[in-house]
Design a protein around this motif. Structure first.
Motif, PDB file in Angstrom:
ATOM      1  N   UNK A 153      11.350  -0.721  14.993  1.00 49.18           N
ATOM      2  CA  UNK A 153      11.577  -2.106  14.581  1.00 49.18           C
ATOM      3  C   UNK A 153      12.396  -2.124  13.301  1.00 49.18           C
ATOM      4  N   UNK A 154      13.277  -3.110  13.177  1.00 46.74           N
ATOM      5  CA  UNK A 154      14.074  -3.306  11.977  1.00 46.74           C
ATOM      6  C   UNK A 154      13.823  -4.712  11.459  1.00 46.74           C
ATOM      7  N   UNK A 155      13.550  -4.829  10.159  1.00 45.86           N
ATOM      8  CA  UNK A 155      13.310  -6.121   9.521  1.00 45.86           C
ATOM      9  C   UNK A 155      14.620  -6.575   8.885  1.00 45.86           C
ATOM     10  N   UNK A 156      15.117  -7.747   9.298  1.00 49.82           N
ATOM     11  CA  UNK A 156      16.432  -8.206   8.871  1.00 49.82           C
ATOM     12  C   UNK A 156      16.329  -9.498   8.065  1.00 49.82           C
ATOM     13  N   UNK A 170      13.318   1.140   3.893  1.00 51.95           N
ATOM     14  CA  UNK A 170      11.898   0.835   4.085  1.00 51.95           C
ATOM     15  C   UNK A 170      11.683  -0.239   5.139  1.00 51.95           C
ATOM     16  N   UNK A 171      12.748  -0.960   5.526  1.00 52.64           N
ATOM     17  CA  UNK A 171      12.646  -1.996   6.558  1.00 52.64           C
ATOM     18  C   UNK A 171      12.874  -1.433   7.959  1.00 52.64           C
ATOM     19  N   UNK A 172      12.809  -0.114   8.107  1.00 46.96           N
ATOM     20  CA  UNK A 172      12.936   0.538   9.410  1.00 46.96           C
ATOM     21  C   UNK A 172      11.585   1.161   9.751  1.00 46.96           C
ATOM     22  N   UNK A 173      10.920   0.654  10.793  1.00 43.77           N
ATOM     23  CA  UNK A 173       9.583   1.114  11.181  1.00 43.77           C
ATOM     24  C   UNK A 173       9.714   1.935  12.459  1.00 43.77           C
ATOM     25  N   UNK A 174       9.188   3.176  12.434  1.00 40.10           N
ATOM     26  CA  UNK A 174       9.248   4.058  13.600  1.00 40.10           C
ATOM     27  C   UNK A 174       8.152   5.115  13.425  1.00 40.10           C
ATOM     28  N   UNK A 175       8.133   6.151  14.300  1.00 41.49           N
ATOM     29  CA  UNK A 175       6.985   7.051  14.288  1.00 41.49           C
ATOM     30  C   UNK A 175       6.895   7.904  13.021  1.00 41.49           C
ATOM     31  N   UNK A 182       5.540   4.657   9.872  1.00 48.88           N
ATOM     32  CA  UNK A 182       4.830   3.763  10.785  1.00 48.88           C
ATOM     33  C   UNK A 182       4.511   2.377  10.245  1.00 48.88           C
ATOM     34  N   UNK A 183       4.829   2.071   9.001  1.00 50.12           N
ATOM     35  CA  UNK A 183       4.559   0.729   8.469  1.00 50.12           C
ATOM     36  C   UNK A 183       5.676   0.331   7.514  1.00 50.12           C
ATOM     37  N   UNK A 184       5.922  -0.973   7.429  1.00 50.88           N
ATOM     38  CA  UNK A 184       6.851  -1.466   6.408  1.00 50.88           C
ATOM     39  C   UNK A 184       6.084  -1.647   5.098  1.00 50.88           C
ATOM     40  N   UNK A 185       6.793  -2.051   4.047  1.00 51.69           N
ATOM     41  CA  UNK A 185       6.160  -2.155   2.726  1.00 51.69           C
ATOM     42  C   UNK A 185       5.050  -3.196   2.695  1.00 51.69           C
ATOM     43  N   UNK A 186       5.210  -4.287   3.444  1.00 45.73           N
ATOM     44  CA  UNK A 186       4.198  -5.348   3.438  1.00 45.73           C
ATOM     45  C   UNK A 186       3.019  -5.044   4.350  1.00 45.73           C
ATOM     46  N   UNK A 187       3.171  -4.088   5.282  1.00 48.32           N
ATOM     47  CA  UNK A 187       2.119  -3.783   6.234  1.00 48.32           C
ATOM     48  C   UNK A 187       2.039  -4.749   7.396  1.00 48.32           C
ATOM     49  N   UNK A 188       3.014  -5.663   7.514  1.00 45.05           N
ATOM     50  CA  UNK A 188       2.964  -6.659   8.587  1.00 45.05           C
ATOM     51  C   UNK A 188       3.411  -6.085   9.928  1.00 45.05           C
ATOM     52  N   UNK A 189       4.120  -4.956   9.920  1.00 44.48           N
ATOM     53  CA  UNK A 189       4.616  -4.351  11.151  1.00 44.48           C
ATOM     54  C   UNK A 189       4.191  -2.896  11.166  1.00 44.48           C
ATOM     55  N   UNK A 190       3.627  -2.446  12.266  1.00 45.32           N
ATOM     56  CA  UNK A 190       3.147  -1.073  12.358  1.00 45.32           C
ATOM     57  C   UNK A 190       3.487  -0.443  13.695  1.00 45.32           C
TER      58      UNK A 190
END
Length: 263
Positions: free
Chosen positions: A36-39, A49-54, A57-65
């Motif tokens: 996932x990428x946070x844009x 840090x806005x790139x979530x993958x294995x 496994x989490x972004x800085x805010x913890x909203x995506x895992x």
């Protein structure tokens, strides 16, 4: 719930969803990773840090895992959890992507993305077909609209792989150096491989050498004698005035002498 077509969108009313990417595994089928990428509004990540993958496994805010992969029979799934209510306010969309290692998506059968709510109810289904030489895909996108969230079925492929996809969204990709990934054939967007490159250091300008100052000569004691003024010519020259014209001196009259020849 019917399958969504490419380009279709659907409102998301659930505060949290699970994005489940599913495919049929087997001999000759590439390994697939979901990410996932946070844009932001500019369509780019704020940092790596806005790139979530294995491997992250989490972004800085913890909203995506990233919740990992599971294998059930012939089917394999990769799962992302997205807490829509907790996503940072400056993030306008969450891109759900996939990459294939050791082959292309043409060799990945029955590839599909399902969105589930917290209770496991299916909210959306997008089946991806027609892949050829792509080694990375933007599968779908969760995006803000009118104070809420919507999901769009994208299905955009990249023949340049994960590097081409990541570059489009502002992530600088270094050459892969993970020996474990090279051995397994897995396309790894590891933090050692997908990083924001720092700016090159500035070369300091060479120091300027100050010009040597001229030291004035010390005063001489006694002072050197001054050259005497030139003596006037001798004899003196007459003034440059024309002389008056010379006049003859009148002679006195001669006395009268009687001539002897006169009678």
């Amino acid at each position: 719930m019917g399958s969504m077509t490419k380009g279709a969108n659907l409102p998301m009313t659930a505060p949290s969803v699970r994005a489940v990417l599913r495919w049929r595994s087997g001999p000759g089928v590439p390994d697939v990773d979901v990410s996932a990428l946070l844009l932001t509004d500019e369509g780019r990540v704020r940092s790596d840090a806005d790139f979530v993958f294995y491997n992250q496994p989490r972004d800085a805010s913890g909203s995506i895992g990233y919740e990992g992969q599971t294998v059930e029979g012939a089917m394999t799934t990769g799962v992302l959890r997205v807490d829509l209510a907790a996503v940072d306010a400056d993030i306008s969309s969450v891109v759900i992507a996939a990459s294939a290692g050791g082959g292309t998506f043409a060799d990945v059968p029955e590839l599909a993305l399902t969105l589930l709510d917290a209770g496991g109810t299916a909210l959306a289904l997008f089946e991806i077909t027609g892949a050829t030489t792509e080694t990375a895909f933007v599968v779908g996108e969760l995006y803000r609209r009118g104070g809420g969230w919507k999901f769009r079925a994208v299905g955009q492929g990249y023949a340049a792989g994960l590097a081409g996809l990541a570059t489009d969204y502002g992530i600088s990709v270094a050459e892969e150096s993970d020996s474990a990934s090279a051995a397994t054939g897995r396309v790894s967007p590891a933090t050692s491989d997908v990083v924001a490159k720092p700016a090159p250091p500035r070369t300091p300008a060479p120091a300027q050498t100050p010009a040597p100052q001229q030291t004035p000569p010390p005063p001489q004691f006694p002072a050197p004698p001054q050259s005497p003024a030139a003596a006037p010519p001798w004899p003196p020259r007459p003034p440059d005035v024309p002389a008056p014209p010379m006049r003859p001196t009148p002679m006195p009259p001669w006395p009268a002498v009687p001539s002897p020849f006169r009678r």
